[in-house]
Design an enzyme around this catalytic site. Structure first.
Site, PDB file in Angstrom:
ATOM      1  N   GLY A  32       0.795  -1.213   0.000  1.00 32.79           N
ATOM      2  CA  GLY A  32       0.000   0.000   0.000  1.00 32.79           C
ATOM      3  C   GLY A  32       0.828   1.263   0.000  1.00 32.79           C
ATOM      4  O   GLY A  32       0.408   2.287   0.539  1.00 32.79           O
ATOM      5  N   TYR A  33       2.017   1.199  -0.618  1.00 35.13           N
ATOM      6  CA  TYR A  33       2.881   2.374  -0.688  1.00 35.13           C
ATOM      7  C   TYR A  33       2.448   3.291  -1.840  1.00 35.13           C
ATOM      8  O   TYR A  33       1.670   2.906  -2.713  1.00 35.13           O
ATOM      9  CB  TYR A  33       4.334   1.952  -0.900  1.00 35.13           C
ATOM     10  CG  TYR A  33       4.876   1.035   0.176  1.00 35.13           C
ATOM     11  CD1 TYR A  33       4.606   1.261   1.522  1.00 35.13           C
ATOM     12  CD2 TYR A  33       5.673  -0.057  -0.161  1.00 35.13           C
ATOM     13  CE1 TYR A  33       5.114   0.431   2.501  1.00 35.13           C
ATOM     14  CE2 TYR A  33       6.187  -0.904   0.819  1.00 35.13           C
ATOM     15  CZ  TYR A  33       5.896  -0.653   2.148  1.00 35.13           C
ATOM     16  OH  TYR A  33       6.402  -1.484   3.124  1.00 35.13           O
ATOM     17  N   ARG A  34       3.024   4.498  -1.854  1.00 37.05           N
ATOM     18  CA  ARG A  34       2.764   5.387  -2.988  1.00 37.05           C
ATOM     19  C   ARG A  34       3.362   4.784  -4.258  1.00 37.05           C
ATOM     20  O   ARG A  34       4.325   4.008  -4.208  1.00 37.05           O
ATOM     21  CB  ARG A  34       3.393   6.761  -2.737  1.00 37.05           C
ATOM     22  CG  ARG A  34       2.712   7.569  -1.654  1.00 37.05           C
ATOM     23  CD  ARG A  34       3.055   9.038  -1.797  1.00 37.05           C
ATOM     24  NE  ARG A  34       3.046   9.734  -0.513  1.00 37.05           N
ATOM     25  CZ  ARG A  34       3.190  11.042  -0.378  1.00 37.05           C
ATOM     26  NH1 ARG A  34       3.370  11.803  -1.456  1.00 37.05           N
ATOM     27  NH2 ARG A  34       3.176  11.598   0.811  1.00 37.05           N
ATOM     28  N   ARG A  56      11.383   1.210  -6.479  1.00 39.19           N
ATOM     29  CA  ARG A  56      12.671   1.694  -5.987  1.00 39.19           C
ATOM     30  C   ARG A  56      13.305   0.719  -4.991  1.00 39.19           C
ATOM     31  O   ARG A  56      14.534   0.688  -4.844  1.00 39.19           O
ATOM     32  CB  ARG A  56      12.497   3.072  -5.338  1.00 39.19           C
ATOM     33  CG  ARG A  56      12.195   4.180  -6.350  1.00 39.19           C
ATOM     34  CD  ARG A  56      12.358   5.562  -5.745  1.00 39.19           C
ATOM     35  NE  ARG A  56      11.377   5.839  -4.706  1.00 39.19           N
ATOM     36  CZ  ARG A  56      10.170   6.342  -4.948  1.00 39.19           C
ATOM     37  NH1 ARG A  56       9.764   6.582  -6.205  1.00 39.19           N
ATOM     38  NH2 ARG A  56       9.343   6.606  -3.950  1.00 39.19           N
ATOM     39  N   GLY A  64      -2.775  11.798   0.768  1.00 38.03           N
ATOM     40  CA  GLY A  64      -4.204  11.921   0.997  1.00 38.03           C
ATOM     41  C   GLY A  64      -4.678  10.939   2.043  1.00 38.03           C
ATOM     42  O   GLY A  64      -3.924  10.069   2.482  1.00 38.03           O
ATOM     43  N   HIS A  65      -5.928  11.089   2.440  1.00 40.48           N
ATOM     44  CA  HIS A  65      -6.574  10.164   3.357  1.00 40.48           C
ATOM     45  C   HIS A  65      -7.993   9.924   2.871  1.00 40.48           C
ATOM     46  O   HIS A  65      -8.466  10.570   1.921  1.00 40.48           O
ATOM     47  CB  HIS A  65      -6.566  10.704   4.785  1.00 40.48           C
ATOM     48  CG  HIS A  65      -5.316  10.380   5.544  1.00 40.48           C
ATOM     49  ND1 HIS A  65      -4.935   9.082   5.843  1.00 40.48           N
ATOM     50  CD2 HIS A  65      -4.350  11.185   6.066  1.00 40.48           C
ATOM     51  CE1 HIS A  65      -3.793   9.095   6.522  1.00 40.48           C
ATOM     52  NE2 HIS A  65      -3.413  10.361   6.657  1.00 40.48           N
ATOM     53  N   ASP A 120     -11.349   3.894   2.855  1.00 44.26           N
ATOM     54  CA  ASP A 120     -10.346   2.930   3.318  1.00 44.26           C
ATOM     55  C   ASP A 120     -10.835   1.493   3.241  1.00 44.26           C
ATOM     56  O   ASP A 120     -10.176   0.629   2.653  1.00 44.26           O
ATOM     57  CB  ASP A 120      -9.951   3.232   4.760  1.00 44.26           C
ATOM     58  CG  ASP A 120      -8.937   4.360   4.869  1.00 44.26           C
ATOM     59  OD1 ASP A 120      -8.417   4.792   3.821  1.00 44.26           O
ATOM     60  OD2 ASP A 120      -8.676   4.818   5.987  1.00 44.26           O
TER      61      ASP A 120
END
Length: 366
Positions: A82-84, A90, A124-125, A155
């Site tokens: 769930g990373y950007r 990377r 964001g959330h 979510d």
């Protein structure tokens, strides 16, 4: 082990909110989920979203860490991250690297904005993600600002559950093709999809852009919550004519002709004020004794402490207590492969975890 997902192996890259909830759902259903966390992560028995799985601490930026994760991914069915966008690439753990090691892997990506688009790399959330879908604008009382519906819509509903659905779909397709694939689960997409019925109503002219002006948003007197004599609340959802007739009967309103105008929005404000007076005349318990279990479409509004002790929830074992923490039980129910009661987050040695995954001997840079 129990549940319909027995034998499924999942690697979860530890995050917050929807990723852990999706992994929890899979673990609840019997999947073997290995959570990879940052070094120093504390095992917290009150972390309900972490239940039912084991945790492996690993510094993903340490030399050789990517290779260690890939060794486990080679033996996994599913990866959840769930990373950007771009972070996993990377780290050397992007879809290309993982699918090269394991072509059958289902690679689940959970983000707010999605993997591409003008906002993809912005922070964001939940409240931001549901704001651009129309969902947030629809929640709240007339004349008031939009009210965040906790973080259920973005979510957990539009995010975690959509990802879990996507994972199961991809696993089903893999049975035919033998190939894995990447799932781009964006909370914006999921929250929009959850609003499908409302968009349909809007297209028919049956749902306006105004809050508190529609059938299911608190405008109608027969679909709302009311305060009782003791300050507690009840919820009414008497939409259908036969249920509405029962509501009038139990409230002593059968002979009140004003209530004949059930579906006239112009009458709703007055009828709501009249119904509010009625419900203020008795305590919540008194209304429960009169209406609960009838076809009025009635329920008491319970808080976090009351809900687990309600007779219906007790009968269905909707909640259970583990390590002193009362929490929701796995859902849905299965007739032949029921899920077991999940345990709290477990701590195991790296060596034991690696042995379970068939990669014993691999050094961990934790």
């Amino acid at each position: 082990m129990a549940g319909p997902l027995q034998g499924l192996r999942v690697v979860e890259m530890m995050g917050i909110g929807p990723g852990p909830f999706c992994a929890m759902m899979l673990a609840d259903m019997g999947a073997q989920v290995l959570r990879i966390s940052r070094p120093g992560t504390q095992v917290d028995p009150t972390d309900v979203l972490a239940r039912g799985r084991t945790t492996l601490e690993l510094d993903l930026r340490a030399p050789g860490a990517a290779e260690q994760v890939l060794a486990m991914i080679a033996r996994a069915d599913v990866l959840i991250e769930g990373y950007r966008p771009g972070v996993m690439e990377r780290l050397g753990l992007g879809p290309d690297a993982c699918l090269a090691r394991n072509p059958g892997l289902v690679y689940g990506r959970m983000t707010g904005w999605g993997q591409h688009g003008p906002l993809a790399k912005a922070a964001g959330h939940d409240i931001n993600y549901i704001a651009i879908t129309g969902a947030l604008n629809a929640v709240g009382r007339a004349g008031s600002a939009p009210v965040p519906p906790l973080n259920y819509v973005g979510d957990f509903g539009g995010g975690a559950m959509m990802l879990a659905f996507g994972i199961v779909c991809a696993l089903q397709e893999r049975q035919r093709s033998g190939k894995g694939q990447v799932i781009d689960a964006a909370m914006t997409d999921g929250a929009a999809l959850l609003s499908a019925m409302m968009y349909g109503f809007h297209a028919k002219g049956q749902w306006s852009n105004e809050r508190g002006d529609n059938l299911l948003d608190g405008a109608a007197h027969f679909y709302d919550t009311y305060v009782c004599a003791d300050g507690k609340f009840v919820a009414i959802g008497a939409i259908e004519p036969q249920f509405y007739a029962l509501l009038r009967e139990h409230c002593g309103l059968v002979d009140d002709e004003a209530f004949d105008q059930q579906m006239d929005p112009r009458a709703w404000p007055f009828l709501k004020s009249r119904l509010a007076e009625v419900f203020r005349s008795k305590t919540r318990q008194e209304w429960c004794q009169m209406m609960e279990g009838t076809d009025v479409c009635f329920a008491p509004v319970l808080d976090w402490d009351e809900a687990p002790t309600h007779p219906h929830n007790l009968s269905r074992q909707t909640f259970y207590t583990e390590a002193g923490v009362t929490q929701p039980s796995p859902a849905p129910r299965f007739s032949r492969t029921p899920a077991a009661q999940p345990t709290a987050v477990a701590a195991q040695t790296p060596e034991a975890l690696l042995k379970q995954w068939g990669v014993a001997g691999t050094f961990l840079a934790a």
